[in-house]
Motif scaffolding. Structure first.
Motif, PDB file in Angstrom:
ATOM      1  N   LEU A 122       0.983  -0.924   0.122  1.00 29.17           N
ATOM      2  CA  LEU A 122      -0.023  -0.122   0.038  1.00 29.17           C
ATOM      3  C   LEU A 122       0.746   1.338  -0.173  1.00 29.17           C
ATOM      4  N   VAL A 123       1.801   1.114   0.844  1.00 33.74           N
ATOM      5  CA  VAL A 123       2.901   2.287   0.756  1.00 33.74           C
ATOM      6  C   VAL A 123       3.505   2.679  -0.768  1.00 33.74           C
ATOM      7  N   LEU A 124       3.778   1.476  -1.285  1.00 33.85           N
ATOM      8  CA  LEU A 124       4.209   1.381  -2.695  1.00 33.85           C
ATOM      9  C   LEU A 124       3.422   1.813  -3.746  1.00 33.85           C
ATOM     10  N   LEU A 125       2.273   1.482  -3.580  1.00 37.83           N
ATOM     11  CA  LEU A 125       0.970   1.954  -4.373  1.00 37.83           C
ATOM     12  C   LEU A 125       0.731   3.514  -4.235  1.00 37.83           C
ATOM     13  N   GLY A 126       0.962   4.074  -2.953  1.00 40.77           N
ATOM     14  CA  GLY A 126       0.648   5.387  -2.854  1.00 40.77           C
ATOM     15  C   GLY A 126       1.797   6.192  -3.423  1.00 40.77           C
ATOM     16  N   LEU A 127       2.832   5.732  -3.404  1.00 36.28           N
ATOM     17  CA  LEU A 127       4.192   6.399  -3.946  1.00 36.28           C
ATOM     18  C   LEU A 127       3.958   6.273  -5.415  1.00 36.28           C
ATOM     19  N   LEU A 128       3.587   5.226  -5.901  1.00 29.85           N
ATOM     20  CA  LEU A 128       3.492   5.131  -7.359  1.00 29.85           C
ATOM     21  C   LEU A 128       2.471   6.191  -7.822  1.00 29.85           C
ATOM     22  N   PHE A 129       1.178   6.049  -7.223  1.00 29.30           N
ATOM     23  CA  PHE A 129       0.161   7.167  -7.424  1.00 29.30           C
ATOM     24  C   PHE A 129       0.685   8.278  -7.599  1.00 29.30           C
ATOM     25  N   ASP A 130       1.366   8.832  -6.567  1.00 27.25           N
ATOM     26  CA  ASP A 130       1.732  10.407  -6.088  1.00 27.25           C
ATOM     27  C   ASP A 130       2.598  10.527  -7.426  1.00 27.25           C
ATOM     28  N   LEU A 131       3.799   9.643  -7.498  1.00 28.41           N
ATOM     29  CA  LEU A 131       4.722  10.043  -8.687  1.00 28.41           C
ATOM     30  C   LEU A 131       4.261  10.030  -9.921  1.00 28.41           C
ATOM     31  N   TYR A 132       3.148   9.001 -10.363  1.00 26.74           N
ATOM     32  CA  TYR A 132       2.903   8.970 -11.591  1.00 26.74           C
ATOM     33  C   TYR A 132       1.856  10.043 -12.008  1.00 26.74           C
ATOM     34  N   TYR A 133       0.890  10.389 -11.226  1.00 27.11           N
ATOM     35  CA  TYR A 133      -0.234  11.490 -11.372  1.00 27.11           C
ATOM     36  C   TYR A 133       0.474  12.788 -10.827  1.00 27.11           C
ATOM     37  N   THR A 134       0.685  12.744  -9.868  1.00 24.02           N
ATOM     38  CA  THR A 134       0.894  14.311  -9.062  1.00 24.02           C
ATOM     39  C   THR A 134       2.368  14.769  -8.969  1.00 24.02           C
ATOM     40  N   GLN A 135       3.369  14.050  -9.367  1.00 25.01           N
ATOM     41  CA  GLN A 135       4.875  14.168  -9.173  1.00 25.01           C
ATOM     42  C   GLN A 135       5.240  15.083  -7.916  1.00 25.01           C
ATOM     43  N   SER A 136       4.699  14.679  -6.933  1.00 24.77           N
ATOM     44  CA  SER A 136       4.950  14.926  -5.682  1.00 24.77           C
ATOM     45  C   SER A 136       4.526  13.849  -4.686  1.00 24.77           C
ATOM     46  N   ILE A 137       5.232  13.749  -3.397  1.00 28.40           N
ATOM     47  CA  ILE A 137       5.226  12.440  -2.718  1.00 28.40           C
ATOM     48  C   ILE A 137       4.387  12.829  -1.523  1.00 28.40           C
ATOM     49  N   GLY A 138       3.507  12.355  -1.212  1.00 27.09           N
ATOM     50  CA  GLY A 138       2.836  12.425   0.250  1.00 27.09           C
ATOM     51  C   GLY A 138       1.206  12.354   0.276  1.00 27.09           C
ATOM     52  N   SER A 139       0.510  13.150  -0.575  1.00 22.65           N
ATOM     53  CA  SER A 139      -0.685  13.415  -0.448  1.00 22.65           C
ATOM     54  C   SER A 139      -1.631  11.882  -0.770  1.00 22.65           C
ATOM     55  N   TYR A 140      -1.273  11.316  -1.749  1.00 22.89           N
ATOM     56  CA  TYR A 140      -2.151  10.112  -2.253  1.00 22.89           C
ATOM     57  C   TYR A 140      -1.595   8.967  -1.286  1.00 22.89           C
ATOM     58  N   LEU A 141      -0.346   8.870  -1.059  1.00 30.13           N
ATOM     59  CA  LEU A 141       0.276   8.039  -0.205  1.00 30.13           C
ATOM     60  C   LEU A 141      -0.318   8.271   1.237  1.00 30.13           C
ATOM     61  N   THR A 142      -0.575   9.378   1.829  1.00 28.44           N
ATOM     62  CA  THR A 142      -1.247   9.256   3.289  1.00 28.44           C
ATOM     63  C   THR A 142      -2.690   8.930   3.049  1.00 28.44           C
ATOM     64  N   ALA A 143      -3.169   9.508   1.964  1.00 30.75           N
ATOM     65  CA  ALA A 143      -4.508   9.440   1.735  1.00 30.75           C
ATOM     66  C   ALA A 143      -4.758   7.799   1.601  1.00 30.75           C
ATOM     67  N   TYR A 144      -4.282   7.174   0.986  1.00 31.18           N
ATOM     68  CA  TYR A 144      -4.494   5.714   0.662  1.00 31.18           C
ATOM     69  C   TYR A 144      -4.121   4.705   2.051  1.00 31.18           C
ATOM     70  N   LEU A 145      -3.232   5.242   2.830  1.00 26.97           N
ATOM     71  CA  LEU A 145      -2.854   4.663   4.227  1.00 26.97           C
ATOM     72  C   LEU A 145      -3.877   4.867   5.052  1.00 26.97           C
ATOM     73  N   LEU A 146      -4.231   6.036   5.073  1.00 26.09           N
ATOM     74  CA  LEU A 146      -5.333   6.290   6.305  1.00 26.09           C
ATOM     75  C   LEU A 146      -6.690   5.842   5.960  1.00 26.09           C
ATOM     76  N   SER A 147      -7.092   6.091   4.614  1.00 22.27           N
ATOM     77  CA  SER A 147      -8.371   5.611   4.449  1.00 22.27           C
ATOM     78  C   SER A 147      -8.461   3.934   4.493  1.00 22.27           C
ATOM     79  N   ALA A 148      -7.372   3.136   4.069  1.00 22.93           N
ATOM     80  CA  ALA A 148      -7.301   2.139   4.229  1.00 22.93           C
ATOM     81  C   ALA A 148      -7.346   1.587   5.804  1.00 22.93           C
ATOM     82  N   TYR A 149      -6.722   2.259   6.649  1.00 19.57           N
ATOM     83  CA  TYR A 149      -6.760   1.805   8.138  1.00 19.57           C
ATOM     84  C   TYR A 149      -7.847   2.385   8.484  1.00 19.57           C
ATOM     85  N   THR A 150      -8.861   3.433   8.002  1.00 20.75           N
ATOM     86  CA  THR A 150     -10.029   3.412   8.368  1.00 20.75           C
ATOM     87  C   THR A 150     -11.019   2.137   8.023  1.00 20.75           C
TER      88      THR A 150
END
Length: 181
Positions: free
Chosen positions: A74-102
């Motif tokens: 999931l961390v790798l997916l968030g990083l991949l999503f961030d780098l592929y679609y937003t070119q910055s690290i953190g937003s989707y990584l955090t969103a995927y982790l916290l929403s999955a934890y929810t």
């Protein structure tokens, strides 16, 4: 004598299948938005397909997260999503982790039914898009009010993605049973 059932299909093991499916879903999300942008974005309304989150939900809901290193992937997916679609690290990584934890915390308390899973997915997506909005505000990339964002983007997105989740619930349940056995 070892009674443990081992799959005879080498490439059909959960540790291989689930990460591949989740990575493919990242690119399917972008392809759907690109192919159907006229249909998914009209007037002030925007519907964002998030099949990646639905795949994450299915992984947690059907207890497949126990068959591979789900949180690391999931961390790798968030990083991949961030780098592929937003070119910055953190937003989707955090969103995927916290929403999955929810979803991980909420799912055991919700009945194991299709309609009940609608609310689990809706809650997870609400957390996901709330975090995306907050990071967008903090980085200055979002200039829409919270009310407009909720009404014209989040609620239609949650409805469509939850509907997709309900439609594919039984087929994915069957496929998960086959992969995990």
């Amino acid at each position: 004598m070892n009674n443990r059932h081992v799959s005879t299909h080498r490439f059909f093991r959960p540790a291989i299948v689930y990460p591949v499916i989740l990575i493919v879903l990242i690119f399917v999300d972008g392809s759907l938005m690109a192919a159907f942008s006229g249909l998914l974005s009209f007037a002030n309304w925007t519907i964002l397909p998030n099949l990646t989150f639905i795949g994450i939900f299915y992984t947690i809901h059907f207890r497949s997260d126990r068959h591979f290193h789900f949180w690391w992937w999931l961390v790798l997916l968030g990083l991949l999503f961030d780098l592929y679609y937003t070119q910055s690290i953190g937003s989707y990584l955090t969103a995927y982790l916290l929403s999955a934890y929810t979803v991980f915390l909420l799912d055991p308390h919700i009945p194991y039914r299709i309609l009940s899973s609608f609310w689990t997915v809706a809650t997870g997506l609400l957390v996901f898009y709330s975090l995306i909005y907050i990071t967008g505000i903090l980085t200055g990339e979002v200039n829409i009010s919270l009310v407009n964002y909720l009404i014209f983007t989040v609620f239609p997105t949650i409805f469509i993605n939850s509907l997709i989740e309900m439609i594919f619930y039984r087929p994915v349940e069957s496929l998960t049973y086959i992969i995990n056995s």
